[in-house]
Design a protein around this motif. Structure first.
Motif, short mmCIF file in Angstrom:
data_model
loop_
_atom_site.label_atom_id
_atom_site.label_comp_id
_atom_site.label_asym_id
_atom_site.label_seq_id
_atom_site.Cartn_x
_atom_site.Cartn_y
_atom_site.Cartn_z
N GLN A 10 -1.40 -13.69 -4.11
CA GLN A 10 -2.13 -13.09 -5.30
C GLN A 10 -3.51 -12.83 -5.86
O GLN A 10 -4.43 -12.48 -5.36
CB GLN A 10 -1.14 -12.67 -6.35
CG GLN A 10 0.37 -11.92 -6.10
CD GLN A 10 -0.05 -11.49 -4.99
OE1 GLN A 10 0.47 -11.17 -4.12
NE2 GLN A 10 -0.60 -9.58 -5.35
N GLN A 59 -2.31 -3.58 2.05
CA GLN A 59 -1.02 -3.40 1.46
C GLN A 59 -0.81 -3.22 0.32
O GLN A 59 0.05 -2.87 -0.22
CB GLN A 59 -0.30 -4.41 2.72
CG GLN A 59 0.93 -4.54 2.39
CD GLN A 59 2.31 -3.30 2.69
OE1 GLN A 59 0.98 -3.10 4.15
NE2 GLN A 59 3.10 -2.66 2.56
N GLU A 60 -1.61 -4.78 -0.70
CA GLU A 60 -1.54 -4.86 -1.87
C GLU A 60 -1.85 -3.74 -2.50
O GLU A 60 -1.05 -2.72 -3.39
CB GLU A 60 -2.79 -5.62 -2.00
CG GLU A 60 -2.04 -6.20 -3.85
CD GLU A 60 -3.26 -6.69 -4.16
OE1 GLU A 60 -2.48 -7.98 -4.62
OE2 GLU A 60 -4.64 -7.33 -3.63
N THR A 61 -3.12 -2.84 -2.23
CA THR A 61 -3.57 -1.74 -2.86
C THR A 61 -2.38 -0.43 -2.70
O THR A 61 -2.43 0.39 -3.91
CB THR A 61 -4.80 -1.25 -2.29
OG1 THR A 61 -5.80 -2.29 -1.70
CG2 THR A 61 -5.44 0.04 -3.01
N ALA A 62 -1.64 -0.50 -1.18
CA ALA A 62 -1.28 1.03 -1.62
C ALA A 62 0.54 0.16 -1.89
O ALA A 62 0.69 1.18 -2.93
CB ALA A 62 -0.47 0.88 -0.05
N GLU A 63 0.72 -0.86 -2.33
CA GLU A 63 1.26 -1.26 -3.50
C GLU A 63 1.73 -0.75 -4.90
O GLU A 63 2.26 -0.60 -5.35
CB GLU A 63 2.55 -2.89 -3.11
CG GLU A 63 3.25 -3.35 -1.73
CD GLU A 63 2.92 -4.44 -1.49
OE1 GLU A 63 2.68 -5.20 -2.43
OE2 GLU A 63 3.56 -5.20 -0.18
N GLU A 64 0.19 -0.78 -4.84
CA GLU A 64 -0.35 -1.00 -6.31
C GLU A 64 -0.43 0.73 -7.07
O GLU A 64 -0.18 1.60 -7.44
CB GLU A 64 -1.52 -1.52 -6.47
CG GLU A 64 -1.76 -2.86 -6.49
CD GLU A 64 -3.29 -3.37 -7.21
OE1 GLU A 64 -4.14 -2.50 -6.92
OE2 GLU A 64 -2.99 -4.83 -7.21
N GLU A 66 1.73 3.14 -5.15
CA GLU A 66 3.42 3.09 -5.03
C GLU A 66 3.60 3.42 -6.29
O GLU A 66 4.33 4.18 -7.04
CB GLU A 66 4.08 2.61 -3.46
CG GLU A 66 3.08 3.08 -2.41
CD GLU A 66 3.90 1.99 -1.25
OE1 GLU A 66 4.67 0.98 -1.16
OE2 GLU A 66 4.14 2.46 0.01
N ALA A 67 3.25 2.00 -6.68
CA ALA A 67 3.72 2.09 -8.42
C ALA A 67 3.39 2.41 -9.28
O ALA A 67 3.88 3.48 -9.90
CB ALA A 67 3.77 0.56 -8.84
N THR A 119 -1.71 3.42 6.59
CA THR A 119 -0.94 3.00 5.63
C THR A 119 -1.48 3.99 4.29
O THR A 119 -1.05 4.31 3.61
CB THR A 119 -1.38 1.76 4.73
OG1 THR A 119 -1.53 0.84 5.78
CG2 THR A 119 -0.48 1.55 3.73
N VAL A 123 0.85 6.22 1.72
CA VAL A 123 0.69 6.61 0.21
C VAL A 123 0.07 8.17 -0.18
O VAL A 123 0.97 8.29 -1.02
CB VAL A 123 -0.22 5.28 -0.13
CG1 VAL A 123 -0.76 5.51 -2.04
CG2 VAL A 123 -0.32 4.30 0.61
#
Length: 186
Positions: A10, A59-64, A66-67, A119, A123
């Motif tokens: 991270q 991917q991390e940006t996409a997860e953020e 999505e959250a 990705t 999103v």
């Protein structure tokens, strides 16, 4: 994955995103590892190539994102205007425009462009639910697309050179609120 290994990963992603946005896509991987407080072997163990590191950031940006979408949808019924505002601020905090502008300069980026586009499309598709609610509430005009909303937000919040006002969280929040007022349905 062990907790310390996950924390290292991270931190590498956080630092890489920041340094690429600041210095460009040719920032050395050694600099990223050093700034993240890990050895170069740890960086390579997590991200064998620069492209793997870039995909990790995407991917991390996409997860953020999505959250932020999930949070907005979960809180919408209680206070739609606050949920919308929180969503816009969460999207703006990602500073996607600054990183993306530097990322496209990366040699060999064309090898991973299709993965990045997929990705992004995923999103943006999820964000449609938020935008549909914003349209129904009159927070944006009926013709606005998710991409238009996010590009506008990214442009408004992109840091300006030698302008300390925009480095202050209050200045950024003010700009976001002005933008949100400007995209309201008439």
């Amino acid at each position: 994955m062990r907790k310390d290994a996950q924390e290292n990963r991270q931190e590498i992603l956080r630092v890489a995103r920041f340094l690429i946005a600041q210095q460009g896509s040719d920032v050395s991987l050694r600099t990223i590892a050093s700034t993240a407080g890990v050895g170069i072997a740890t960086l390579y163990r997590n991200f064998p190539t620069r492209e793997d590191l870039l995909l990790g950031i995407v991917q991390e940006t996409a997860e953020e994102a999505e959250a932020a979408i999930a949070e907005c949808l979960e809180t919408w019924d209680a206070d739609p205007e606050q949920a919308w505002r929180n969503y816009a601020h969460a999207v703006a905090r990602q500073k996607i425009a600054t990183f993306a502008m530097r990322m496209v300069e990366t040699p060999g980026i064309e090898e991973i462009v299709e993965q990045i586009k997929a990705t992004r499309a995923h999103v943006l598709g999820q964000a449609e639910a938020v935008l549909d609610r914003a349209k129904a509430a009159g927070f944006v005009g009926p013709d606005m697309t998710v991409l238009q909303f996010q590009i506008g937000l990214a442009i408004v919040t992109r840091p300006l050179p030698d302008t300390p006002f925009f480095d202050l969280p209050e200045g950024r929040e003010w700009l976001i609120d002005v933008y949100l007022r400007g995209v309201r349905a008439e």
